[in-house]
Design a protein around this motif. Structure first.
Motif, PDB file in Angstrom:
ATOM      1  N   ALA A   1       2.349 -13.615   4.805  1.00 32.29           N
ATOM      2  CA  ALA A   1       1.724 -12.403   4.296  1.00 32.29           C
ATOM      3  C   ALA A   1       0.233 -12.463   4.574  1.00 32.29           C
ATOM      4  CB  ALA A   1       1.985 -12.274   2.806  1.00 32.29           C
ATOM      5  N   ASP A   2      -0.330 -11.355   4.965  1.00 32.55           N
ATOM      6  CA  ASP A   2      -1.762 -11.300   5.243  1.00 32.55           C
ATOM      7  C   ASP A   2      -2.414 -10.177   4.464  1.00 32.55           C
ATOM      8  OD1 ASP A   2      -0.757 -12.228   8.388  1.00 32.55           O
ATOM      9  OD2 ASP A   2      -2.240 -13.381   7.281  1.00 32.55           O
ATOM     10  N   GLY A   3      -3.693 -10.368   4.196  1.00 32.92           N
ATOM     11  CA  GLY A   3      -4.439  -9.352   3.476  1.00 32.92           C
ATOM     12  C   GLY A   3      -4.527  -8.070   4.283  1.00 32.92           C
ATOM     13  N   LEU A   4      -4.667  -6.981   3.576  1.00 30.65           N
ATOM     14  CA  LEU A   4      -4.738  -5.667   4.194  1.00 30.65           C
ATOM     15  C   LEU A   4      -6.175  -5.241   4.409  1.00 30.65           C
ATOM     16  CD1 LEU A   4      -2.043  -3.957   1.948  1.00 30.65           C
ATOM     17  CD2 LEU A   4      -1.776  -4.562   4.360  1.00 30.65           C
TER      18      LEU A   4
ATOM     19  N   LEU B   1       2.422   1.912  -3.199  1.00 33.43           N
ATOM     20  CA  LEU B   1       2.935   2.029  -1.839  1.00 33.43           C
ATOM     21  C   LEU B   1       3.841   3.251  -1.747  1.00 33.43           C
ATOM     22  CD1 LEU B   1       3.296   0.672   1.001  1.00 33.43           C
ATOM     23  CD2 LEU B   1       5.362  -0.369   0.060  1.00 33.43           C
TER      24      LEU B   1
ATOM     25  N   LYS C   1       1.119  -9.407  10.677  1.00 35.79           N
ATOM     26  CA  LYS C   1       2.109 -10.235  10.004  1.00 35.79           C
ATOM     27  C   LYS C   1       2.606 -11.271  10.989  1.00 35.79           C
ATOM     28  CE  LYS C   1       1.717  -7.941   6.307  1.00 35.79           C
ATOM     29  NZ  LYS C   1       0.992  -8.535   5.175  1.00 35.79           N
TER      30      LYS C   1
ATOM     31  N   THR D   1      -7.515 -14.614  -0.059  1.00 31.65           N
ATOM     32  CA  THR D   1      -6.061 -14.791  -0.031  1.00 31.65           C
ATOM     33  C   THR D   1      -5.751 -16.094  -0.740  1.00 31.65           C
ATOM     34  OG1 THR D   1      -5.907 -13.623   2.059  1.00 31.65           O
ATOM     35  CG2 THR D   1      -4.044 -15.026   1.459  1.00 31.65           C
TER      36      THR D   1
ATOM     37  N   GLN E   1       3.184  -5.567  -0.252  1.00 29.55           N
ATOM     38  CA  GLN E   1       2.328  -6.067  -1.318  1.00 29.55           C
ATOM     39  C   GLN E   1       2.438  -5.137  -2.521  1.00 29.55           C
ATOM     40  OE1 GLN E   1      -1.722  -7.059  -0.319  1.00 29.55           O
ATOM     41  NE2 GLN E   1      -1.129  -7.774   1.721  1.00 29.55           N
TER      42      GLN E   1
ATOM     43  N   SER F   1     -13.275   2.197  -1.040  1.00 31.48           N
ATOM     44  CA  SER F   1     -11.983   1.637  -0.690  1.00 31.48           C
ATOM     45  C   SER F   1     -11.817   0.239  -1.275  1.00 31.48           C
ATOM     46  CB  SER F   1     -11.853   1.583   0.836  1.00 31.48           C
ATOM     47  OG  SER F   1     -10.552   1.218   1.204  1.00 31.48           O
ATOM     48  N   LEU F   2     -10.648  -0.321  -1.105  1.00 33.04           N
ATOM     49  CA  LEU F   2     -10.390  -1.695  -1.537  1.00 33.04           C
ATOM     50  C   LEU F   2     -10.863  -2.638  -0.438  1.00 33.04           C
ATOM     51  CD1 LEU F   2      -7.913   0.186  -2.724  1.00 33.04           C
ATOM     52  CD2 LEU F   2      -7.046  -2.039  -3.447  1.00 33.04           C
TER      53      LEU F   2
ATOM     54  N   GLY G   1       4.331 -13.979  10.291  1.00 30.67           N
ATOM     55  CA  GLY G   1       5.353 -14.844   9.712  1.00 30.67           C
ATOM     56  C   GLY G   1       5.127 -15.072   8.246  1.00 30.67           C
TER      57      GLY G   1
ATOM     58  N   ARG H   1       6.281  -0.470  10.665  1.00 32.95           N
ATOM     59  CA  ARG H   1       6.006  -1.643  11.459  1.00 32.95           C
ATOM     60  C   ARG H   1       5.894  -1.258  12.919  1.00 32.95           C
ATOM     61  NH1 ARG H   1       8.513  -2.622   7.003  1.00 32.95           N
ATOM     62  NH2 ARG H   1       8.080  -4.490   5.787  1.00 32.95           N
TER      63      ARG H   1
ATOM     64  N   ALA I   1       2.639 -10.771  -2.695  1.00 32.24           N
ATOM     65  CA  ALA I   1       3.646 -10.558  -1.662  1.00 32.24           C
ATOM     66  C   ALA I   1       4.897 -11.302  -2.067  1.00 32.24           C
ATOM     67  CB  ALA I   1       3.132 -11.039  -0.315  1.00 32.24           C
TER      68      ALA I   1
ATOM     69  N   TYR J   1      -8.635  -8.168  -4.391  1.00 35.66           N
ATOM     70  CA  TYR J   1      -9.435  -7.107  -3.807  1.00 35.66           C
ATOM     71  C   TYR J   1     -10.481  -6.659  -4.816  1.00 35.66           C
ATOM     72  CZ  TYR J   1      -5.611  -6.566  -0.386  1.00 35.66           C
ATOM     73  OH  TYR J   1      -4.677  -6.776   0.594  1.00 35.66           O
TER      74      TYR J   1
ATOM     75  N   PHE K   1      -3.284 -11.829  -3.361  1.00 32.58           N
ATOM     76  CA  PHE K   1      -4.541 -11.374  -2.778  1.00 32.58           C
ATOM     77  C   PHE K   1      -5.438 -10.798  -3.866  1.00 32.58           C
ATOM     78  CE2 PHE K   1      -2.927 -11.673   1.504  1.00 32.58           C
ATOM     79  CZ  PHE K   1      -1.571 -11.426   1.362  1.00 32.58           C
TER      80      PHE K   1
ATOM     81  N   TYR L   1       1.590  -4.059  11.011  1.00 37.40           N
ATOM     82  CA  TYR L   1       2.130  -3.550   9.757  1.00 37.40           C
ATOM     83  C   TYR L   1       1.149  -2.528   9.200  1.00 37.40           C
ATOM     84  CZ  TYR L   1       3.677  -3.414   4.898  1.00 37.40           C
ATOM     85  OH  TYR L   1       4.103  -2.996   3.661  1.00 37.40           O
TER      86      TYR L   1
ATOM     87  N   PHE M   1      -8.187  -1.876   4.578  1.00 34.70           N
ATOM     88  CA  PHE M   1      -7.969  -0.500   4.171  1.00 34.70           C
ATOM     89  C   PHE M   1      -8.928   0.466   4.861  1.00 34.70           C
ATOM     90  CE2 PHE M   1      -4.982  -0.459   0.628  1.00 34.70           C
ATOM     91  CZ  PHE M   1      -4.898  -1.803   0.303  1.00 34.70           C
TER      92      PHE M   1
ATOM     93  N   LEU N   1     -10.767  -6.626   0.717  1.00 29.58           N
ATOM     94  CA  LEU N   1     -10.130  -7.926   0.494  1.00 29.58           C
ATOM     95  C   LEU N   1     -11.202  -8.976   0.246  1.00 29.58           C
ATOM     96  CD1 LEU N   1      -7.518  -9.663   0.550  1.00 29.58           C
ATOM     97  CD2 LEU N   1      -7.939  -9.982   3.002  1.00 29.58           C
TER      98      LEU N   1
END
Lengths: 116, 114
Positions: B99-102, B46, B95, A49, A105, A43-44, B97, B51, A97, A36, A34, B32, B104, A46
């Protein structure tokens, strides 16, 4: 484990030039990476992807022709900022990921871009 | 799309006291919820995640709670220390299945007063 590197850490360029930023997963295979962007004291956000072997998916408002993303292998993704302008100056951070369905991540150290 | 709200933007606590940061999210499909700590000019680290099938998770002085019904989650730091001073971001994603962007939150600047 799960180390992500970015190169360069800092770059200064002239307006109108292109800049390439590399993101590498050093000790694991990353199916997905990803990108960002983080402006000062914000903030970050996105941008896109990046999946290995396929086209990147861009977030709304992010120009795909300006921010070119290539994910040629399971350990490397690149972001090229084309025809950079001063408003593109920002902190660009990639994350990866871990392949295998784990959601966590891991972020790279970031690249600070300054466009003059 | 997902929208994450985070409060407060700045939090100052005395060393040894507890700190609580709260976030709300808009997309009920999100499942998530990680928390990141970012020091000035450094990468986000992190610190804990949760979850949607869990209501609470604890790791030493750090705990996260999740209320799916109300769509909010909180970070709790007990016995705060000077090295806890940083900007903390909550995030959310779905999620499915892969990975997906977050998405924030805007971040909380935590200041630990000696």
């Amino acid at each position: 484990g799960a180390v992500v590197s970015q190169h360069p850490s800092r770059v200064i360029c002239k307006s109108g030039t292109s800049v390439k930023i590399e993101c590498r997963s050093l000790d694991f295979q990353a199916t997905t990476m990803f990108w960002y962007r983080q402006f000062p004291k914000q903030s970050l956000m996105l941008m896109a992807t990046s999946n290995e072997g396929s086209k990147a998916t861009y977030e709304q408002g992010v120009e795909k022709d300006k921010f070119l993303i290539n994910h040629a292998s399971l350990t490397l993704s690149t972001l090229t900022v084309t025809s950079a302008h001063p408003e593109d100056s920002s902190f660009y951070i990639c994350s990866a990921a871990v392949r295998g369905g784990v959601e966590t991540q891991y972020f790279g150290p970031g690249t600070r871009l300054l466009v003059l | 799309g997902e929208n994450v709200e985070q409060h407060p933007s700045t939090l100052s606590v005395q060393e040894g006291d507890s700190a609580v940061i709260k976030c709300t999210y808009s997309d009920s499909a999100s499942n998530y919820f990680p928390w990141y700590k970012q020091e000035l000019g450094k990468r986000p680290q992190l610190i804990i995640d949760i979850r949607s099938n869990v209501g609470e998770k604890k790791d030493q002085r750090i705990a996260v709670t999740l209320n799916k019904t109300a769509k909010h989650f909180s970070l709790h730091i007990t016995e705060t220390q000077p090295e806890d001073s940083a900007v903390y971001f909550c995030a959310a994603s779905f999620k499915g299945g892969g990975a997906d962007g977050l998405t924030f939150g805007k971040g909380t600047h935590l200041i630990i007063q000696p």
